[in-house]
Every structure is written in C-alpha cells, then in structure tokens.
Design a protein around this motif. Structure first.
Motif, mmCIF file in Angstrom:
data_model
loop_
_atom_site.group_PDB
_atom_site.id
_atom_site.type_symbol
_atom_site.label_atom_id
_atom_site.label_comp_id
_atom_site.label_asym_id
_atom_site.label_seq_id
_atom_site.Cartn_x
_atom_site.Cartn_y
_atom_site.Cartn_z
ATOM 1 N N UNK A 1 0.836 -1.185 0.000
ATOM 2 C CA UNK A 1 0.000 0.000 0.000
ATOM 3 C C UNK A 1 0.878 1.244 0.000
ATOM 4 N N UNK A 2 0.522 2.192 -0.852
ATOM 5 C CA UNK A 2 1.253 3.454 -0.919
ATOM 6 C C UNK A 2 0.356 4.554 -0.368
ATOM 7 N N UNK A 3 0.833 5.313 0.600
ATOM 8 C CA UNK A 3 0.017 6.411 1.122
ATOM 9 C C UNK A 3 -0.087 7.538 0.100
ATOM 10 N N UNK B 1 -0.019 7.815 -5.264
ATOM 11 C CA UNK B 1 -1.296 7.678 -4.580
ATOM 12 C C UNK B 1 -2.498 7.865 -5.471
ATOM 13 N N UNK B 2 -2.303 7.681 -6.780
ATOM 14 C CA UNK B 2 -3.386 7.905 -7.738
ATOM 15 C C UNK B 2 -4.412 6.782 -7.697
ATOM 16 N N UNK B 3 -5.633 7.112 -8.036
ATOM 17 C CA UNK B 3 -6.627 6.075 -8.283
ATOM 18 C C UNK B 3 -6.282 5.468 -9.631
ATOM 19 N N UNK C 1 -4.551 2.634 -16.143
ATOM 20 C CA UNK C 1 -4.322 4.067 -16.340
ATOM 21 C C UNK C 1 -4.711 4.810 -15.075
ATOM 22 N N UNK C 2 -4.136 5.982 -14.922
ATOM 23 C CA UNK C 2 -4.400 6.817 -13.741
ATOM 24 C C UNK C 2 -5.665 7.626 -13.946
ATOM 25 N N UNK C 3 -6.434 7.743 -12.883
ATOM 26 C CA UNK C 3 -7.544 8.687 -12.879
ATOM 27 C C UNK C 3 -6.957 10.077 -12.638
#
Length: 177
Positions: A2-4, A108-110, A124-126
């Motif tokens: 997990x990345x904060x 920390x991107x969705x 892909x990043x939101x």
C-alpha cells in the motif's frame, strides 16, 4: 504494498518521464524561468473529458507562466496515443507519457483498467493535480476517482496566484488537532 497518498507539505519523489518533445522531464521540478510546477495527471486518449480539460488548461498557460509556474501534463499512454490526443489539444505546455503502474501507486493515484475505459492499453491513472513549490514540496493536491470530478482551473489559477503573492504556509493535516 500500500502506498500512502502524498499530503501537502511533503516532499515529492523524484520521477522522470519522456515527453512528446523528445526530451525527458522530471516530475515535480520546474523548468526554465519558472520555479513552481503544476502537474496535471490525465487518463489518456480514450477520455474525451481529458481532452476538454487539457484544452482548458492550455487557455491558462500565459497567466501560469507569468506567475512562475511550469505546467506538465502526464498519462500512462504510449507516445503514439499521447501524440494523437495532443494533436487535438495543441498544448503550449509539456506532455509526458508512459507513467508506470508503480509510479501511479507511488503518487497515490486512483488506478483504473480496461473495465473503466474503452480503447485503453492497460491500467491508467484517474485524474489528479499537484502543485509543488521551488523546494519540490507539495502545495496543492487533488485526486479524483472519476473523469468528471476535477478542480476548476480558473480557481486553481486564482489560488496559485494567492499562494505566490502571500507566500502562504502549507496547511498540514492535524496541525491544530
């Protein structure tokens, strides 16, 4: 693992990506005469909302540049897909491509995939928006988990002008708790 999510006041990580101009750019490091950077993460070619948002960003280039703020847009798209989308946007700012899954997690991107987009190459990043100062400290952060929830760029520009003129300190989570 997990990345904060990055928080205001934190130092942003060193990352470098190729740009459509044939160079490489450090994310979170301004170039030329600017000393702050506005980094806009967009979903990619498959997203018409991104094309509109990046076109609106293009309308803010002069005022941001006058404020000493460099603009960099980035996605996970390949060079060819980024070029295709930017042929419509015609940006006056740098566009980087090839954001990796690990980089997305570090920021920390969705993250979405083929079920959340049509005609995508992979994860892909939101959308997200970061503003960093001359020390690479995060001043503004905005994450979205959907393409249609993004900050109004005219308000971001006004806020950045306010921060630059008043040299406001970075609000830190829990500072008065």
């Amino acid at each position: 693992m997990t990345h904060p999510k990055p928080v205001p006041g934190s130092r942003m990580p060193d990352m470098t990506l190729p740009t459509l101009g044939g160079d490489t750019r450090a994310l979170f490091a301004a170039k030329d005469k600017q000393n702050w950077q506005l980094l806009v993460v967009y979903r990619g070619k498959h997203c018409p909302v991104c094309t509109i948002y990046l076109s609106e960003l293009n309308e803010q280039v002069k005022v941001l540049t006058d404020l000493g703020i460099d603009i960099l847009a980035v996605s996970a798209d390949s060079e060819d897909r980024a070029k295709a989308q930017m042929s419509e946007v015609k940006p006056d700012f740098d566009v980087a491509y090839g954001l990796t899954l690990e980089q997305m997690k570090t920021l920390g991107l969705y993250i979405s995939g083929p079920k959340n987009g049509v005609d995508v190459e992979g994860p892909f990043a939101e959308p997200a928006l970061f503003a960093v100062d001359d020390l690479q400290d995060l001043r503004i952060v905005d994450f979205s988990n959907v393409p249609f929830a993004r900050p109004d760029l005219s308000r971001i520009v006004r806020g950045l002008r306010f921060l630059r003129e008043r040299e406001e300190p970075v609000p830190v989570s829990g500072a008065y708790a």
